[in-house]
Design an enzyme around this catalytic site. Structure first.
Site, PDB file in Angstrom:
ATOM      1  N   GLU A  20      -1.752   0.299 -10.208  1.00 58.52           N
ATOM      2  CA  GLU A  20      -1.528  -1.140 -10.111  1.00 58.52           C
ATOM      3  C   GLU A  20      -2.787  -1.892  -9.661  1.00 58.52           C
ATOM      4  O   GLU A  20      -2.857  -3.111  -9.770  1.00 58.52           O
ATOM      5  CB  GLU A  20      -0.355  -1.351  -9.144  1.00 58.52           C
ATOM      6  CG  GLU A  20      -0.004  -2.766  -8.798  1.00 58.52           C
ATOM      7  CD  GLU A  20      -0.635  -3.205  -7.488  1.00 58.52           C
ATOM      8  OE1 GLU A  20      -0.803  -4.418  -7.313  1.00 58.52           O
ATOM      9  OE2 GLU A  20      -0.995  -2.353  -6.653  1.00 58.52           O
ATOM     10  N   HIS A 149      10.631  -6.249 -18.397  1.00 58.87           N
ATOM     11  CA  HIS A 149       9.767  -6.822 -17.358  1.00 58.87           C
ATOM     12  C   HIS A 149      10.568  -7.779 -16.464  1.00 58.87           C
ATOM     13  O   HIS A 149      10.309  -8.985 -16.425  1.00 58.87           O
ATOM     14  CB  HIS A 149       8.585  -7.549 -18.019  1.00 58.87           C
ATOM     15  CG  HIS A 149       7.268  -7.198 -17.393  1.00 58.87           C
ATOM     16  ND1 HIS A 149       6.669  -5.974 -17.566  1.00 58.87           N
ATOM     17  CD2 HIS A 149       6.444  -7.894 -16.576  1.00 58.87           C
ATOM     18  CE1 HIS A 149       5.536  -5.948 -16.903  1.00 58.87           C
ATOM     19  NE2 HIS A 149       5.373  -7.094 -16.278  1.00 58.87           N
ATOM     20  N   GLY A 154       5.208  -6.163  -9.827  1.00 54.61           N
ATOM     21  CA  GLY A 154       5.793  -4.961  -9.238  1.00 54.61           C
ATOM     22  C   GLY A 154       6.717  -4.195 -10.178  1.00 54.61           C
ATOM     23  O   GLY A 154       7.398  -3.266  -9.749  1.00 54.61           O
ATOM     24  N   THR A 158       8.005  -0.335  -9.343  1.00 52.94           N
ATOM     25  CA  THR A 158       9.453  -0.192  -9.186  1.00 52.94           C
ATOM     26  C   THR A 158      10.019   0.829 -10.163  1.00 52.94           C
ATOM     27  O   THR A 158      10.816   1.683  -9.784  1.00 52.94           O
ATOM     28  CB  THR A 158      10.149  -1.557  -9.372  1.00 52.94           C
ATOM     29  OG1 THR A 158       9.591  -2.463  -8.435  1.00 52.94           O
ATOM     30  CG2 THR A 158      11.652  -1.451  -9.176  1.00 52.94           C
ATOM     31  N   TYR A 185      -1.383   6.554 -20.291  1.00 54.86           N
ATOM     32  CA  TYR A 185      -0.060   6.003 -19.954  1.00 54.86           C
ATOM     33  C   TYR A 185       0.155   4.660 -20.661  1.00 54.86           C
ATOM     34  O   TYR A 185       1.182   4.449 -21.320  1.00 54.86           O
ATOM     35  CB  TYR A 185      -0.039   5.864 -18.439  1.00 54.86           C
ATOM     36  CG  TYR A 185       1.076   5.136 -17.748  1.00 54.86           C
ATOM     37  CD1 TYR A 185       2.423   5.379 -18.044  1.00 54.86           C
ATOM     38  CD2 TYR A 185       0.784   4.229 -16.724  1.00 54.86           C
ATOM     39  CE1 TYR A 185       3.419   4.725 -17.339  1.00 54.86           C
ATOM     40  CE2 TYR A 185       1.779   3.576 -16.012  1.00 54.86           C
ATOM     41  CZ  TYR A 185       3.091   3.830 -16.329  1.00 54.86           C
ATOM     42  OH  TYR A 185       4.074   3.182 -15.629  1.00 54.86           O
ATOM     43  N   ASN A 193       6.469   0.954 -27.653  1.00 55.33           N
ATOM     44  CA  ASN A 193       6.859  -0.379 -28.134  1.00 55.33           C
ATOM     45  C   ASN A 193       7.019  -0.406 -29.645  1.00 55.33           C
ATOM     46  O   ASN A 193       7.749  -1.221 -30.184  1.00 55.33           O
ATOM     47  CB  ASN A 193       5.809  -1.430 -27.744  1.00 55.33           C
ATOM     48  CG  ASN A 193       5.774  -1.668 -26.247  1.00 55.33           C
ATOM     49  OD1 ASN A 193       6.785  -1.519 -25.583  1.00 55.33           O
ATOM     50  ND2 ASN A 193       4.612  -2.024 -25.717  1.00 55.33           N
TER      51      ASN A 193
END
Ligand SMILES: Nc1ncnc2c1ncn2[C@@H]1O[C@H](COP(=O)(O)OP(=O)(O)OP(=O)(O)O)[C@@H](O)[C@H]1O
Ligand SMILES: [Mg+2]
Length: 279
Positions: A20, A149, A154, A158, A185, A193
């Site tokens: 992140e 999303h 976060g 999560t 990743y 997608n």
């Protein structure tokens, strides 16, 4: 086992937060979590992110039991813990406006669809109509979740927690996506997608296998002895050099993983490769 669990807590926190953008190293994460030390030059936010992630993992362990049924309250609670004291205005709340993911090949759905989409994803996970195995189910959950999303921020942290509820309720160890694999990743998510789940499934399977192997190698007498490749080549019955074993590791031809700059594998993995090649 307790030691391994402690080590995972730190690894999982370090890797997920680093993906992140958190700049704490593995060692610094360990100092913050285990010793309560503040790291000079690192922001308060980064410290909170580490502590929050630890709290969220404890919450997750408290939720996991056999027959755990995923529900939106637990997901919101995990998110609330992840963003606590950092973005309190968003913590534990679904977004109420549009978002964009930089570098992604799609735009997440309109905010007023989020709640409905999240509920149907959770219902899908709980009914499992396609009879997916736990790793497949966790992978689909991960991908659909970041596609929806549901939060302003976060989402990744999560879902990297919540997907493990789906694995751990079946006795699987947690899958930890390594920050080293970040590019892989994201590209796997982009492929998902487009309806191609292969790469993401592989990544998740390898992540789970890696954790499982760490548990297995803790069992006395285990042959799952992971070593850096420079050690493996010193074993008398290994006919390959470091370059070639590294290549096999990078190509995914042997069971191996990267920690920091180094690849780790087992003597057994190399011997298995030689045996399979001879068939
Ligand atoms: N190309 C993509 N397709 C689908 N999802 C993506 C793509 N690129 C990134 N994502 C997801 O979006 C997440 C980022 O969302 P967000 O910033 O809300 O989460 P975060 O927890 O703050 O950060 P991060 O997820 O990067 O750790 C990524 O973790 C990833 O799961
Ligand atoms: Mg973010």
């Amino acid at each position: 086992m307790q030691n391994i669990k402690e080590a995972f807590l730190i690894e999982w926190t370090y890797n997920s937060n680093s993906i992140e953008g958190n700049t704490l190293s593995l060692r610094e994460t360990q100092m913050v979590l285990q010793e309560g030390i503040t790291i000079k030059g690192k922001s308060l936010r980064e410290h909170f992110e580490a502590k929050n992630h630890e709290t969220a993992i404890h919450k997750l362990y408290s939720l996991v039991k056999d027959n755990y049924v995923l529900n939106s309250k637990d997901v919101l609670d995990l998110h609330g813990l992840v963003l606590r004291s950092i973005e309190d205005e968003y913590a534990g709340r679904l977004r109420n406006a549009g978002v964009r993911i930089s570098g992604a090949n799609f735009v997440p759905p309109n905010a007023h669809k989020v709640s409905e989409y999240l509920d149907s994803l959770i219902a899908y996970i709980n009914t499992n109509p396609q009879d997916l195995n736990p790793i497949e189910l966790a992978t689909v959950f991960h991908h659909k979740f970041v596609w929806i999303h549901p939060f302003f921020d976060g989402n990744g942290r999560t879902v990297r927690l919540a997907m493990n509820l789906l694995l751990m309720r079946h006795g699987f160890p947690p899958a930890i996506i390594l920050t080293n694999d970040r590019a892989k990743y994201y590209s796997a998510l982009n492929q998902a997608n487009n309806g191609n789940y292969g790469k993401l499934m592989l990544l998740m399977s390898q992540a789970t296998e890696r954790t499982l192997n760490i548990y297995l190698s803790a069992i006395p007498g285990s042959d799952k002895d992971y070593q850096v490749i420079s050690n493996i080549v010193n074993e008398p019955d290994i006919p390959y050099g470091q370059e070639y074993i590294s290549l096999l590791a990078r190509q995914g031809k042997i069971d191996a993983h990267k920690e920091g700059r180094n690849w780790y594998t087992t003597k057994e993995a190399v011997l298995n490769y030689i045996e399979d090649k001879g068939k």
